[in-house]
Enzyme design. Structure first.
Site, PDB file in Angstrom:
ATOM      1  N   SER A 208     -33.705  12.698 -43.525  1.00 25.94           N
ATOM      2  CA  SER A 208     -32.701  12.293 -42.545  1.00 25.94           C
ATOM      3  C   SER A 208     -31.871  11.120 -43.085  1.00 25.94           C
ATOM      4  O   SER A 208     -31.246  11.245 -44.132  1.00 25.94           O
ATOM      5  CB  SER A 208     -33.387  11.942 -41.222  1.00 25.94           C
ATOM      6  OG  SER A 208     -32.465  11.826 -40.167  1.00 25.94           O
TER       7      SER A 208
ATOM      8  N   ASP B 260     -33.507  18.376 -38.683  1.00 27.11           N
ATOM      9  CA  ASP B 260     -33.984  17.124 -39.267  1.00 27.11           C
ATOM     10  C   ASP B 260     -35.373  17.275 -39.897  1.00 27.11           C
ATOM     11  O   ASP B 260     -36.313  17.751 -39.265  1.00 27.11           O
ATOM     12  CB  ASP B 260     -34.027  16.062 -38.164  1.00 27.11           C
ATOM     13  CG  ASP B 260     -34.074  14.651 -38.718  1.00 27.11           C
ATOM     14  OD1 ASP B 260     -35.057  14.332 -39.427  1.00 27.11           O
ATOM     15  OD2 ASP B 260     -33.157  13.871 -38.438  1.00 27.11           O
TER      16      ASP B 260
END
Length: 341
Positions: free
Chosen positions: A40, A197
């Site tokens: 991320s 993510d």
């Protein structure tokens, strides 16, 4: 004299500003990364570091070039309240397209002449975890699996060397509900993979570049972990901000976002044993939340400073030979023991 190291950056959305501060301190203390990885926001930092941005250049990017409100693009139906938010997510699987970020990332990588993972490949390390100097984590909701890119790019029908770094980072930073997922169609079998993510499955992949069991590492791996202010135990998950409230009840999207935020924080922290913790730089996040894209300049400077101070404090007690002797030779001691205990 430059000192080699591997770096692993935890994910955390806007809180990832602190990662740049920590890298700045490491860079100023002559540490130079060999392999880097992240999830991320950590994938963003890792890609920029691997591409060749110095500590000072990364700081300048954060202060002058990362226009965080623009990262939260496509503000349409969710401005109409709960019904609009739900409609937006049902249509796009997310509130924001992520297009601005993808273009921003491409431009920053092109500026350094590094755009594909093939440019980060070490042929001498082929077949080992160190084959690619840059690696990022994403979560494949279609196959319910974690992907380490580029090594797992074949599962998406992409040749690892040809995978675009910006696209892989965009996959890794697709915060559920907040950003649209990336839909990747495998050209070989036509299957569509929904990628979100990487923090859903591994937000802190500190293990990625470790030497094989029984082998002594030549240089350290440093991990950077984002922790809440005044958190007594950095490995304990801190609660996310309360979901958006309307009429005393959380909005539907606020509730789902809070669930996703909790999952992204929780997974790896339960498995960070002491051998990993002692090589971790815990960075206080100054009360900033994962999706605080309206962050002020003052808060940005505070987060950068927090990361730099955390790395400075860490390096004052870091002793690589002592770490190797205690954790890489013989059985590991208990979770909370220090390097020199």
């Amino acid at each position: 004299m430059n000192k080699p190291c591997d770096l692993v950056f935890e994910g955390g959305g806007v809180k990832g500003i602190g990662l740049a501060g920590a890298f700045l301190e490491l860079y100023e203390k002559d540490y130079r990364p060999e392999c880097v990885a992240g999830t991320s926001a950590g994938a963003i930092t890792a890609a920029l570091v691997a591409a060749g941005y110095t500590g000072q250049e990364l700081k300048e990017l954060v202060l002058k070039d990362m226009h965080f409100p623009l990262f939260a693009d496509r503000p349409r139906l969710h401005l109409l309240g709960p019904a609009g938010e739900v409609a937006e997510v049902l249509k796009h699987e997310g509130l924001h397209s992520g297009d601005y970020f993808l273009n921003w990332m491409r431009e920053r990588l092109e500026a350094k002449g590094k755009t594909t993972f093939g440019q980060f490949r070490d042929a001498a390390a082929a077949g080992t975890p160190r084959e690619y100097r840059l690696q990022v984590i994403t979560s494949d909701l279609t196959d319910h699996s974690m992907l380490v890119l580029p090594r797992d790019a074949g599962k998406l029908g992409i040749e690892p060397n040809e995978l675009q770094v910006a696209e892989a980072v965009r996959m890794s930073m697709s915060i559920p509900v907040f950003f649209d997922p990336v839909i990747q169609t495998n050209p070989h079998d036509g299957r569509k993979h929904m990628l979100v993510d990487g923090g859903m499955l591994s937000n802190y992949p500190i293990w990625l570049f470790d030497a094989e069991a029984g082998k002594v590492p030549e240089f350290p791996t440093f991990g950077m972990l984002l922790v809440a202010p005044n958190q007594e135990d950095p490995l304990v998950v801190h609660p996310p901000p309360a979901p958006n409230q309307r009429d005393g009840m959380p909005s539907p999207i606020g509730y789902v976002k809070a669930l996703a935020d909790t999952m992204m924080q929780a997974h790896d922290r339960f498995y960070v044993e002491q051998a990993n913790y002692v090589r971790t730089i815990p960075i206080p996040t100054c009360g900033v939340s994962t999706t605080d894209f309206g962050i002020t300049e003052a808060k940005t400077l505070e987060l950068l400073d927090s990361g730099q101070k955390a790395a400075k404090a860490f390096l004052q007690t870091w002793d690589f030979p002592a770490y190797v002797k205690k954790y890489r030779q013989g059985p590991s001691p208990g979770r909370r023991a220090g390097i020199l205990d």
